[in-house]
Design an enzyme around this catalytic site. Structure first.
Site, PDB file in Angstrom:
ATOM      1  N   GLU A 249      12.708  -1.953   6.690  1.00  0.00           N
ATOM      2  CA  GLU A 249      13.407  -2.937   5.874  1.00  0.00           C
ATOM      3  C   GLU A 249      12.654  -4.240   5.671  1.00  0.00           C
ATOM      4  O   GLU A 249      12.085  -4.803   6.609  1.00  0.00           O
ATOM      5  CB  GLU A 249      14.754  -3.225   6.542  1.00  0.00           C
TER       6      GLU A 249
ATOM      7  N   LYS B  18      12.710  -0.585   2.491  1.00  0.00           N
ATOM      8  CA  LYS B  18      14.151  -0.748   2.328  1.00  0.00           C
ATOM      9  C   LYS B  18      14.456  -2.164   1.835  1.00  0.00           C
ATOM     10  O   LYS B  18      14.063  -3.149   2.463  1.00  0.00           O
ATOM     11  CB  LYS B  18      14.819  -0.493   3.678  1.00  0.00           C
TER      12      LYS B  18
END
Length: 316
Positions: free
Chosen positions: A96, A132
């Site tokens: 992420e 992400k």
């Protein structure tokens, strides 16, 4: 009869929603994901301590600025754990971008390139990584740039159709529509309604997105996420991918009942999809109180976990 988990694997790619390498080894998913929230959950385990200490030590060598050191350390910690996970799965590892960058196209692109570089330093190619990113307008536009560079993206915190449409038009590799968080909102807003089974609004949302993508021939992968129970998972059997927590995977593995495929690709529609411009996207999101609130809440929660992980790393 095989377990429901084994049956699910025959119709859906199963992804482990955890940063726990031991759990991933046991459950043997195709893909896995990691983020600051998941890293926090496993940070106190002894086998992760050397990875976290190395992350902060290298980050201190990269910058003299404390805030930047900690941000770099989170990057390195996420990639270090992601690289370990990558060795025990055959597919993608999702990593992420900081939620704090959710409204900054340039910073998101730069952070994604950095994460890919860190993976490459460990001998892991971009073909094994999903970056992400939150499904804001800026996040989707950043993903569009990255996909053109061959950097695959997983658009997360997705709660509504305009986000799904914009992601598909941007050519993102994968989206993660959140099932359980949608259900949470509706249970709070309308507590006397029956939201179980096929009435679950999170389930209905993913089913709608899945059918829309298949009807219009989009190649973006639909990966249902954020489940509250196995019933939600069963109602999405047949979805491209489902990312599931170890606890729910274990429940499915222990259940010997029959699992029916619910989602199946439908014939292509003759109708052309309608791309969204920024104004239309923002207006449609504004009109959806659930999506607006849950997106904002999700970004804030992920950012708070980023702060907690930075604080933890600062003590090493």
């Amino acid at each position: 009869m095989p377990s429901k988990l084994e049956q699910l694997r025959q119709m859906t790619v199963v992804v482990a929603d955890t940063g726990d390498i031991d759990a991933i080894r046991d459950l043997q998913p195709q893909d896995a994901t990691t983020n600051p929230s998941l890293v926090l959950k496993v940070a106190d385990k002894p086998q992760y301590q050397p990875l976290l200490k190395e992350a902060i030590e290298k980050a201190r060598q990269e910058s003299l600025d404390l805030a930047q050191q900690l941000a770099y350390a989170v990057d390195r910690a996420s990639v270090a754990i992601g690289a370990e996970i990558n060795q025990v799965i055959p597919g993608y590892i999702s990593t992420e971008v900081s939620a704090k960058l959710s409204f900054d196209i340039r910073a998101t692109v730069e952070k994604a390139r950095r994460l890919i570089h860190l993976y490459q330093e460990k001998g892991i190619g971009r073909d094994r990584v999903l970056i992400k990113i939150a499904s804001t307008w800026e996040g989707i536009k950043a993903a569009e740039i990255l996909e053109k560079e061959g950097i695959h993206c997983n658009l997360t915190l997705l709660f509504a159709m305009p986000q799904a449409v914009a992601c598909a038009e941007a050519g993102t590799t994968l989206i993660s529509p959140f099932v359980g968080r949608i259900l949470d909102w509706y249970k709070t807003a309308q507590p006397n309604e029956d939201w179980s089974g096929a009435n679950d609004p999170g389930v209905c949302s993913v089913q709608k997105i899945y059918q829309y993508y298949k009807e219009h021939g989009y190649q973006t992968i639909v990966m249902g996420a954020s489940f509250r129970n196995t019933d939600e998972i069963e109602h999405l059997a047949g979805c491209d991918r489902l990312t599931i927590s170890p606890a729910l995977l274990e429940q499915l593995a222990a259940d010997q009942g029959e699992l029916k495929q619910v989602l199946k690709p439908e014939a292509a529609s003759s109708q052309q999809p309608q791309p969204l411009d920024e104004a239309t996207f923002r207006w449609q999101m504004n009109q959806d109180a659930m999506a607006t609130e849950k997106l904002a809440q999700g970004i804030s929660q992920f950012a708070a976990d980023q702060d907690k992980l930075e604080a933890l790393l600062a003590q090493l």
